[in-house]
Scaffold this active site. Structure first.
Site, short mmCIF file in Angstrom:
data_model
loop_
_atom_site.label_atom_id
_atom_site.label_comp_id
_atom_site.label_asym_id
_atom_site.label_seq_id
_atom_site.Cartn_x
_atom_site.Cartn_y
_atom_site.Cartn_z
N HIS A 99 -10.43 2.75 -0.38
CA HIS A 99 -10.46 2.30 1.01
C HIS A 99 -11.27 1.01 1.03
CE1 HIS A 99 -9.80 4.10 5.23
NE2 HIS A 99 -8.67 3.85 4.64
N HIS B 247 0.82 -1.21 0.00
CA HIS B 247 0.00 0.00 0.00
C HIS B 247 0.86 1.26 0.00
CE1 HIS B 247 -3.83 2.04 0.76
NE2 HIS B 247 -3.17 2.84 1.56
#
Lengths: 732, 219
Positions: free
Chosen positions: A95, A49
């Site tokens: 998200h 990420h």
């Protein structure tokens, strides 16, 4: 509290998501065993990420420059020039994992994070969008996820005070267990007052601002870099909790502070919180950073260094300030009821040095943590192309087929969703959701930006290269259809596990397609986000490279909308009749088939047809414009009729199969209307410009009439289009 | 018309309101921070919409106990004009300056859409340029706009002409009692309403229906 000097075992390393060879690299880098805090810091910085280790190699191939680009990828968000010393700053971010585990907070903090990315750079957010992907309608968790995500997106944006003006909602069984929440924010700043992250100057105060630090979200970024198994619910404690009220105060305080000239560098605390923001500021500025964690405002007791460094508590910022203006800065933050604490300083030793209780708990080389994180050239295999479509069956009942496509979960009206979003706040919304692109005026001017978010995941699945091109082309087309000059995009690339060569192959080919379309359309990528490992129990999502685009309307008076306006107007098809049925919504919605290749995007045609339509809009000769995409010509006509509450009569040439003409999803096409006396000239001009343009019908009273085939009343269309989602959500 | 806009942390429609007041009413506005204990020389006090204190505890409850509210109550007691829109309405109700309560919307969801409003009282400072029975299109954007009040008070509000706006033509978006969208106090100098007339004043907004409300202020 786990002590800082515990023995680092193989299990502990694995639990931190680090591969044995990555741990070897750490040992090599620092020449000793890391402390527990250091291990946590490495895991935070080197996970997928934060480090983009699987994707960086390919992201570098994307075009990132044009005459309007001020800031490309690498900063908190990208920036484009819209003239008059004004810049539009925007980015989209996923998200996904948090919104599956805890839909409300997961989605809310997704919105909060992306808004922060934008105002960190000195821009006031003026629009927000989102692209949401859920499981098939019969998936048992779907309604829980939809209501939670939608309420979370709205709950955060509404309170923060940004209009949520656009987006998309799609359903497919491949998102079961891995629903996607992609949030995009757009801000407005003075072009000469954009704030960046590189720290400058040695011995300057590093200041912590905003909300207090708690234990929420620890290892959130690592969670976002792993696949799910059935125990995903147990990860709920790693989801952060959003506080949009604090974020609103943080926005006002930051903008007020930036006005004073006190801010030298700024970085929001997003993924991997304090660690990532401090390392980013130091590494990009060529400086070391020393932090004293005893100065960090905490809302929980006895927090360890490890926890503070990895917390993803929301609504926090890190800044390097001009020491002479520290007092002014503190006063502004106290006024807004926010924490302000000098937690460290910049140094000249390029080390990331963390102190807690008078003990140095971490001392790491800052460059290697940040911009020299591992990078992989993952093996990949080119996906096999889909076989050509065979055995194309006409519908038994054309009327029924039209209603099915108009009212299918993907194509139906998403009013139930967007009425939960404040689309109007700030008083500048010129087009709300439901059109091709949202349009928002630049306050105090007659300029406006257009924006939309697009991708057709089933196309990308069937042919990642063409699907990648199509996502960019559709975004460009949507901006064009409202009359805007497309400027640039942000890309949010959602895929499965990159360690599987077939997934990596899809990723690589999609990027190649995106790059090709961006280059051809002069539509560069200025920011983006990659979300990998979207898999549950080894099953990956549909490849979903969401493209968020921004365009500029130099003059709001030249804006087009899709609603039919006047009875008697002539309807013109731009781009010719379609024939491509592979991967069409028609096949999916009426025959349950998802096969064949997706439509090929001819980028030269796309550009030529689009430029013609945009010029025509600006000449003032069009009365309505809509692009043709999912669902083909008939869905475009239905949208235009429903928006205007007027019908249309359409003639299909005798030599064509009516259902193919109505449902084909060939690209580079638009429907437009004009007053009848303008039609001949428009068609003549199109011919000169080498753009196919055909008169296909007329705007008439209250039905959609396909001459010789079917007549469908507006009421029937409306109920098919509007009822599915509210009915679905109302079922228990 | 001298106008003071009250700024609580978390309010977010103040710029919309200032734009409407300055562009349509021609008002001179100044912003007053919530920690102040006195108002500047002003004819009208406006509390705009938003989420003061994040709507924590209860919408408007914390703001209603802010230092500036005492000064606003005094201003109203002396006959000064007060307008509260959306969260501003909730705050006025929480201070007791207006009667009733604003509960969560009947469908429990935030709602942002256009509704029809009918003008029920055309003698207030915000409706004097309109006529009783006029209908206007106006957007709403709220989560807690479901107006409720006890029977006895409701009778009095209805009887005394204290209902200023009602949702018309079946467009009640939140379950409000008697379709009530806005009310005033007995003297008529304090008005609260849930819809956002400041978002319906120029061609960009689709219609200009709510301009006469702001023109009333100028009159």
């Amino acid at each position: 509290m786990i002590p800082n000097d515990i023995k680092i075992t193989d299990e502990l390393v694995a639990e931190h998501g680090l591969k044995p060879e990555e741990y070897e690299r750490i040992l090599e880098l620092i020449g000793r065993e890391p402390t527990f805090t250091e291990l946590g810091i490495f895991s935070a910085m080197w996970n997928e990420h934060c480090s983009y280790k699987s994707s960086k190699l390919w992201l570098k191939t994307l075009p990132t420059e044009s005459e309007c680009v001020l800031i490309g990828p690498g900063e908190n968000a990208g920036a484009v020039d819209i003239g008059d010393n004004q810049a539009i700053i925007f980015k989209m971010e996923s998200h996904n994992h948090p919104s599956f585990i805890e839909p409300y907070q997961g989605a809310a903090t997704g919105v909060g994070g992306i808004l922060r990315d934008v105002f960190t750079m000195g821009a006031r957010p003026i629009a927000s969008l989102n692209a949401l992907f859920f499981g098939a309608p019969d998936y048992d968790k779907n309604k829980h996820l939809i209501s939670g995500v939608v309420a979370g997106v709205g709950g955060y944006g509404n309170c923060f005070g940004v209009p949520t003006v656009g987006g998309s909602v799609n359903f497919h069984k491949r998102y079961e267990g891995n629903n996607l929440t992609n949030a995009m924010a757009i801000g407005l700043a003075d072009a000469d007052k954009i704030f960046l992250s590189p720290a400058k100057g040695v011995g300057r105060p590093v200041v912590y601002l905003g909300a207090k630090t708690g234990r929420d979200g620890i290892h959130g970024a690592s969670m976002a870099s792993a696949e799910f198994a059935d125990d995903a619910d147990e990860k709920r404690p790693t989801v952060q909790v959003g506080d949009p009220f604090t974020e609103k105060c943080l926005l006002e305080a930051c903008l007020e502070l930036m006005e004073t000239g006190a801010v030298i560098a700024i970085q929001d605390m997003g993924a991997a919180g304090l660690t990532c923001s401090a390392v980013e500021m130091g590494a990009s500025g060529g400086l070391g950073v020393k932090l004293d964690l005893n100065k960090v405002p905490c809302r929980e007791e006895r927090m360890s260094a490890y926890e503070m460094m990895l917390s993803e508590s929301q609504e926090r910022m890190l800044m390097v300030l001009d020491p002479a203006k520290e007092k002014i800065a503190e006063a502004i933050f106290i006024k807004w009821g926010l924490d302000f604490a000098v937690v460290g300083e910049t140094t000249d030793d390029l080390r990331f040095s963390i102190w807690h209780d008078n003990e140095e708990v971490a001392n790491l080389p800052i460059k290697e943590l940040g911009d020299e994180a591992p990078e992989y050239d993952r093996p990949w295999i080119e996906p096999t192309p889909q076989a050509p479509l065979s055995d194309l069956k006409a519908p038994d009942d054309l009327t029924q087929a039209v209603l099915q496509v108009v009212g299918s979960p993907d194509n139906c009206s998403k009013r139930w969703v967007w009425e939960q979003y404040d689309q109007l706040i700030q008083s500048n919304t010129a087009q709300i959701p439901g059109g091709d692109a949202a349009v928002v005026r630049i306050n105090g001017t007659n300029k406006a930006i257009a924006t939309c978010a697009d991708v057709t995941p089933r196309y990308v699945e069937a042919d990642p290269f063409e699907g990648g091109k199509q996502a960019v082309a559709e975004c460009w087309r949507n901006l064009t259809a409202v009359g805007a000059d497309p400027l640039a995009i942000t890309d949010n690339l959602n895929f499965g596990n990159p360690e599987r060569p077939e997934i990596m192959g899809t990723f690589v080919m999609a990027i190649k397609g995106i790059g090709e379309a961006c280059r051809a359309l002069n539509f560069p990528v200025v920011s983006g986000n990659v979300s990998l490992y979207n898999e549950t129990n080894g099953k990956a999502i549909l490849p979903t490279p969401t493209i968020g685009g921004v365009g500029l309307l130099p003059n709001l008076d030249d804006m087009a909308t899709l609603a039919f306006k006047n009875e008697g107007d002539t309807i013109i098809l731009i781009g010719g009749h379609g024939t491509h049925m592979g991967q069409s919504a028609f096949l999916r919605d009426t025959q349950g088939r998802e096969d064949g290749p997706p439509p090929v995007v001819d980028l030269e045609k796309e550009k030529n047809n689009g430029n013609f339509v945009r010029n025509l809009i600006r000449s003032g000769d069009t009365t309505a414009v809509h692009d043709i995409s999912d669902g083909g010509l008939v869905l475009a006509l239905s949208d235009m009729a429903l928006a205007g509450n007027i019908g249309a009569k359409i003639t299909i040439p005798d030599d064509q199969e009516a259902f193919v003409t109505l449902f084909a999803e060939d690209q580079a096409r638009y429907v437009l209307t004009c007053s009848p006396d303008k039609a001949t000239q428009i068609i003549r001009d199109a011919e000169t410009a080498n753009v196919p343009a055909t008169k296909i019908g007329t705007v008439i009273s209250s039905a959609l009439i396909i001459e010789g085939h079917t007549t469908i009343s507006l009421n029937m269309l409306k109920s098919a289009h509007e009822d599915w989602l509210p009915d679905y959500m109302a079922e228990v | 018309m001298k106008t003071a806009i009250i700024q609580f942390p978390g309010l977010n429609r103040e710029s919309d309101m200032i734009m409407a007041l300055e562009n349509v009413s021609g008002a001179k506005t100044q912003t007053v921070w919530h920690t102040e204990t006195s108002l500047p020389d002003t004819d009208l006090v406006v509390i705009p919409g938003g989420f003061s204190y994040g709507d924590y505890l209860r919408c408007g409850a914390i703001a209603a106990r802010s230092p500036i509210m005492k000064a606003i109550v005094e201003h109203a007691n002396k006959g000064g004009k007060v307008l509260g829109v959306c969260n501003g309405f909730q705050i006025l109700v929480e201070t007791g300056m207006l009667r009733g309560a604003l509960m969560r919307n009947a469908n429990l969801k935030f709602v942002c859409k256009q509704v029809q409003l009918s003008v029920e009282n055309d003698s207030t400072f915000f409706t004097s340029k309109m006529n009783k029975g006029d209908e206007v299109t106006c957007p709403v954007a709220h989560h807690d706009g479901n107006y409720f009040v006890d029977d006895e008070t409701l009778k009095r509000l209805e009887g005394d002409g204290q209902i200023v706006f009602r949702y018309a033509n079946g467009t009640n978006p939140n379950g409000s009692l008697n379709d009530i969208a806005g009310i005033c106090n007995a003297k008529g100098n304090v008005i609260g309403m849930m819809p956002h007339p400041e978002n319906m004043i120029e061609a960009l907004h689709g219609k200009t229906d709510c301009r006469p409300l702001f023109e009333s202020i100028a009159a």
